[in-house]
Scaffold this motif. Structure first.
Motif, PDB file in Angstrom:
ATOM      1  N   CYS A   1       9.751   6.107 -14.576  1.00  0.00           N
ATOM      2  CA  CYS A   1       9.102   5.776 -13.296  1.00  0.00           C
ATOM      3  C   CYS A   1       7.634   5.492 -13.574  1.00  0.00           C
ATOM      4  N   LEU A   2       7.008   4.791 -12.651  1.00  0.00           N
ATOM      5  CA  LEU A   2       5.597   4.453 -12.814  1.00  0.00           C
ATOM      6  C   LEU A   2       4.683   5.650 -12.567  1.00  0.00           C
ATOM      7  N   ALA A   3       5.123   6.567 -11.712  1.00  0.00           N
ATOM      8  CA  ALA A   3       4.270   7.716 -11.388  1.00  0.00           C
ATOM      9  C   ALA A   3       3.924   8.519 -12.627  1.00  0.00           C
ATOM     10  N   GLU A   4       4.894   8.652 -13.535  1.00  0.00           N
ATOM     11  CA  GLU A   4       4.636   9.407 -14.752  1.00  0.00           C
ATOM     12  C   GLU A   4       3.603   8.710 -15.627  1.00  0.00           C
ATOM     13  N   LEU A   5       3.762   7.404 -15.802  1.00  0.00           N
ATOM     14  CA  LEU A   5       2.790   6.644 -16.582  1.00  0.00           C
ATOM     15  C   LEU A   5       1.402   6.748 -15.956  1.00  0.00           C
ATOM     16  N   ARG A   6       1.330   6.625 -14.651  1.00  0.00           N
ATOM     17  CA  ARG A   6       0.033   6.689 -13.958  1.00  0.00           C
ATOM     18  C   ARG A   6      -0.610   8.070 -14.127  1.00  0.00           C
ATOM     19  N   THR A   7       0.214   9.114 -14.155  1.00  0.00           N
ATOM     20  CA  THR A   7      -0.322  10.458 -14.368  1.00  0.00           C
ATOM     21  C   THR A   7      -0.913  10.581 -15.767  1.00  0.00           C
ATOM     22  N   VAL A   8      -0.174  10.075 -16.770  1.00  0.00           N
ATOM     23  CA  VAL A   8      -0.670  10.118 -18.151  1.00  0.00           C
ATOM     24  C   VAL A   8      -1.955   9.313 -18.264  1.00  0.00           C
ATOM     25  N   GLU A   9      -2.012   8.163 -17.615  1.00  0.00           N
ATOM     26  CA  GLU A   9      -3.235   7.347 -17.627  1.00  0.00           C
ATOM     27  C   GLU A   9      -4.403   8.106 -16.996  1.00  0.00           C
ATOM     28  N   THR A  10      -4.123   8.855 -15.945  1.00  0.00           N
ATOM     29  CA  THR A  10      -5.171   9.634 -15.288  1.00  0.00           C
ATOM     30  C   THR A  10      -5.679  10.736 -16.209  1.00  0.00           C
ATOM     31  N   ILE A  11      -4.743  11.386 -16.920  1.00  0.00           N
ATOM     32  CA  ILE A  11      -5.126  12.438 -17.864  1.00  0.00           C
ATOM     33  C   ILE A  11      -6.011  11.870 -18.975  1.00  0.00           C
ATOM     34  N   LEU A  12      -5.637  10.685 -19.479  1.00  0.00           N
ATOM     35  CA  LEU A  12      -6.339  10.107 -20.622  1.00  0.00           C
ATOM     36  C   LEU A  12      -7.604   9.353 -20.238  1.00  0.00           C
ATOM     37  N   HIS A  13      -7.574   8.699 -19.067  1.00  0.00           N
ATOM     38  CA  HIS A  13      -8.664   7.784 -18.719  1.00  0.00           C
ATOM     39  C   HIS A  13      -9.384   8.137 -17.418  1.00  0.00           C
ATOM     40  N   GLY A  14      -8.930   9.158 -16.719  1.00  0.00           N
ATOM     41  CA  GLY A  14      -9.592   9.564 -15.493  1.00  0.00           C
ATOM     42  C   GLY A  14      -9.079   8.893 -14.252  1.00  0.00           C
ATOM     43  N   ALA A  15      -8.241   7.842 -14.407  1.00  0.00           N
ATOM     44  CA  ALA A  15      -7.679   7.132 -13.249  1.00  0.00           C
ATOM     45  C   ALA A  15      -6.479   6.321 -13.727  1.00  0.00           C
ATOM     46  N   PRO A  16      -5.519   6.063 -12.844  1.00  0.00           N
ATOM     47  CA  PRO A  16      -4.374   5.233 -13.246  1.00  0.00           C
ATOM     48  C   PRO A  16      -4.789   3.786 -13.436  1.00  0.00           C
ATOM     49  N   ARG A  17      -4.141   3.128 -14.371  1.00  0.00           N
ATOM     50  CA  ARG A  17      -4.441   1.728 -14.645  1.00  0.00           C
ATOM     51  C   ARG A  17      -3.294   0.790 -14.266  1.00  0.00           C
ATOM     52  N   THR A  18      -2.090   1.324 -14.190  1.00  0.00           N
ATOM     53  CA  THR A  18      -0.909   0.505 -13.911  1.00  0.00           C
ATOM     54  C   THR A  18      -0.590   0.548 -12.423  1.00  0.00           C
ATOM     55  N   PRO A  19      -0.474  -0.588 -11.754  1.00  0.00           N
ATOM     56  CA  PRO A  19      -0.161  -0.587 -10.320  1.00  0.00           C
ATOM     57  C   PRO A  19       1.299  -0.227 -10.068  1.00  0.00           C
ATOM     58  N   PHE A  20       1.580   0.188  -8.841  1.00  0.00           N
ATOM     59  CA  PHE A  20       2.965   0.353  -8.431  1.00  0.00           C
ATOM     60  C   PHE A  20       3.604  -1.024  -8.282  1.00  0.00           C
TER      61      PHE A  20
ATOM     62  N   LYS B   1      11.447   7.748   1.152  1.00  0.00           N
ATOM     63  CA  LYS B   1      12.650   7.578   0.341  1.00  0.00           C
ATOM     64  C   LYS B   1      13.566   6.533   0.984  1.00  0.00           C
ATOM     65  N   PRO B   2      13.326   5.242   0.711  1.00  0.00           N
ATOM     66  CA  PRO B   2      14.194   4.188   1.246  1.00  0.00           C
ATOM     67  C   PRO B   2      15.518   4.140   0.479  1.00  0.00           C
ATOM     68  N   ALA B   3      16.303   3.097   0.704  1.00  0.00           N
ATOM     69  CA  ALA B   3      17.642   3.015   0.112  1.00  0.00           C
ATOM     70  C   ALA B   3      17.590   2.959  -1.411  1.00  0.00           C
TER      71      ALA B   3
ATOM     72  N   ALA C   1       0.816  -1.215   0.000  1.00  0.00           N
ATOM     73  CA  ALA C   1       0.000   0.000   0.000  1.00  0.00           C
ATOM     74  C   ALA C   1       0.850   1.265   0.000  1.00  0.00           C
ATOM     75  N   TRP C   2       2.141   1.134   0.266  1.00  0.00           N
ATOM     76  CA  TRP C   2       3.020   2.310   0.265  1.00  0.00           C
ATOM     77  C   TRP C   2       3.284   2.842  -1.146  1.00  0.00           C
ATOM     78  N   GLY C   3       3.011   2.043  -2.162  1.00  0.00           N
ATOM     79  CA  GLY C   3       3.171   2.525  -3.531  1.00  0.00           C
ATOM     80  C   GLY C   3       4.615   2.586  -3.987  1.00  0.00           C
TER      81      GLY C   3
ATOM     82  N   SER D   1      11.181   5.054  -4.577  1.00  0.00           N
ATOM     83  CA  SER D   1      10.254   5.947  -3.884  1.00  0.00           C
ATOM     84  C   SER D   1       9.019   5.194  -3.439  1.00  0.00           C
ATOM     85  N   LEU D   2       8.480   5.595  -2.310  1.00  0.00           N
ATOM     86  CA  LEU D   2       7.212   5.056  -1.813  1.00  0.00           C
ATOM     87  C   LEU D   2       6.164   6.154  -1.992  1.00  0.00           C
ATOM     88  N   ARG D   3       5.541   6.151  -3.151  1.00  0.00           N
ATOM     89  CA  ARG D   3       4.732   7.283  -3.603  1.00  0.00           C
ATOM     90  C   ARG D   3       3.568   7.618  -2.682  1.00  0.00           C
TER      91      ARG D   3
END
Length: 335
Positions: free
Chosen positions: A286-305, A190-192, A132-134, A171-173
Motif C-alpha cells: 500500500c502507499l501509506a506504508e511507503l509514505r510513512t517510511v518516507e516521512t521517517i527518512l525525509h520528514g514528509a511523504p514524497r509519493t502521492p496517493f 472504505k469504498p468497494a 483530496a480523499w487520499g 482505502s481513502l486515507r
C-alpha cells in the motif's frame, strides 16, 4: 479446485477454472452461483472437485477463461470483515497519523466490518470523486468460509475455510482520521473492494497453504513498475484460523462470509521498516506504508496517493511463474 463467477446477473455464473487459469467449464448443473454452492457445500464440493478433475483431463466441454469476463468470485456477500494480521503494517500506519499502538494489538486482532453489498470486479476501474480523499490500494489475502458456529475454536475456524483469494481493499486515507475520531469506525473511508478473478481451495494451493497462512510473494505493480513483493506467509501475526475465530467470538458466521488479512507487510531484513524494491527491499502493498517510511527518512511523504489514470496490479504466482488466482488490474477513474 479453482472457481470463478463470470459476468451475468448480480451474482454471476459459476464456473470451474483449470489449474493454469486458461480454461473453464460451466458448473450450473451443480450450483448456479458460488453462494449457492457454499450454502450446500457438502453436496456441491465433491461434485465441483470432480468437475475440476474432468476439466484437467479434457472430459468436459470447456471454453477459454478470460479474466476480463470475471466478476469478483462473490460479487456480493452476506458479510465482509477485514483484519489487520500484519501488525508491522498497523504500527507504521498509526505512526504516520501520530497514534500510539497499544501492546494488545500484538495479541488481539484488529478487525472492521466493511460494505459487502457489491464488490468491484477485478478489472473494474476504481471510482474516485475527490483526489483530496487520499485513495490508496491495499494488497491482501482473503478467505471465504462456510458456516462457522458462535464461539468456534481456531481449529474449527480453519476447517471452515472453503476458498482463498486476493483482494484490493481500497482505502481513502485522508478520510480515516476524522471517521475514527468519532469512535464508530470506517464507513466513507472504505469504498468497494475488488477480489481476484479466481478463488482457490486450500487443498489446491498445496504447500503454499500452511498453518492457516498463504505463503508466497504478493506481487504489486503500480503504473507498470514493481512496487511490492512481500511474502504473505511471513510476519503474519494472526493466521486465518485466529482471524475467523475472532470474528465468530460473539456471533455465528454464515456461509459466504469473507475474512481479509489486512495489508500484507514484511519487515526489512534488519528488522526495520521495509525498503523499496529498487533499494533491494520487498517494497510495499500500500502507499501509506511507503509514505510513512518516507516521512521517517525525509520528514514528509514524497509519493502521492492514487490519482486519475494510475493503474494497480495485484497477483501471486507459483514456483513455475504461473498465476494462481489471476490478477486484479484496476485503473483509477475520476468521477
Amino acid at each position: 479446485m479453482k472457481l470463478a463467477s463470470l459476468k451475468g446477473g448480480r451474482d454471476g455464473r459459476l464456473v470451474v477454472v483449470s489449474n493454469d487459469v486458461a480454461w473453464c467449464t460451466d458448473a450450473g448443473t451443480i450450483a448456479p452461483t458460488l453462494q449457492a454452492a457454499l450454502d450446500d457445500w457438502e453436496r456441491c464440493e465433491p461434485l465441483l472437485r470432480g468437475l475440476a478433475e474432468s476439466l484437467e483431463h479434457g472430459g468436459v466441454p470447456k471454453e477459454r477463461f478470460h479474466e476480463h469476463d470475471a466478476l469478483s468470485p462473490l460479487p456480493r456477500a452476506y458479510q465482509w470483515v477485514d483484519g489487520s494480521a500484519y501488525v508491522n503494517h498497523v504500527q507504521l500506519v498509526r505512526k504516520a497519523r501520530g497514534a500510539e499502538m497499544p501492546d494488545s494489538f500484538w495479541t488481539d486482532p484488529l478487525m472492521y466490518q466493511g460494505a459487502s453489498d457489491g464488490f468491484l470486479s477485478p478489472r473494474d476501474t476504481i471510482p474516485l470523486a475527490d483526489a483530496a480523499w487520499g485513495c490508496d490500494l491495499e494488497g491482501e489475502v482473503a478467505v471465504i468460509v462456510g458456516d462457522v458456529p458462535l464461539g468456534a475454536s481456531r481449529e474449527e475456524a480453519l476447517a471452515a475455510i472453503r476458498l482463498v483469494m486476493l483482494c484490493n481493499d481500497v482505502s481513502l486515507r485522508n478520510l480515516i482520521p476524522a471517521e475514527l475520531a468519532k469512535g464508530f469506525g470506517f464507513v466513507q473511508s472504505k469504498p468497494a473492494s475488488a477480489f481476484s478473478p479466481v478463488a482457490v481451495s486450500p487443498a489446491a494451493l498445496g504447500e503454499a497453504w500452511k498453518d492457516g497462512k498463504l505463503h508466497g510473494a504478493l506481487l504489486i505493480e503500480l503504473n507498470g513498475k514493481d512496487f511490492g513483493k512481500a511474502d504473505a506467509g511471513v510476519d503474519m501475526t494472526f493466521d486465518f484460523g485466529t482471524l475467523v475465530a475472532h470474528a465468530a467470538k460473539t456471533r455465528a458466521l454464515a456461509a459466504g462470509t469473507i475474512v481479509g488479512s489486512g495489508t500484507v507487510s514484511n519487515r526489512d531484513a534488519d528488522g526495520g521498516p521495509g525498503k523499496p524494491i529498487e533499494q533491494g527491499g520487498l517494497g510495499y502493498s500500500c502507499l501509506a506504508e511507503l509514505r510513512t517510511v518516507e516521512t521517517i527518512l525525509h520528514g514528509a511523504p514524497r509519493t502521492p496517493f492514487l490519482l486519475g489514470d494510475d493503474t494497480v496490479r495485484i497477483e501471486m504466482k507459483d514456483a513455475k511463474g504461473h498465476t494462481i488466482f489471476g490478477a486484479i488490474e484496476q485503473q483509477v477513474e475520476r468521477v
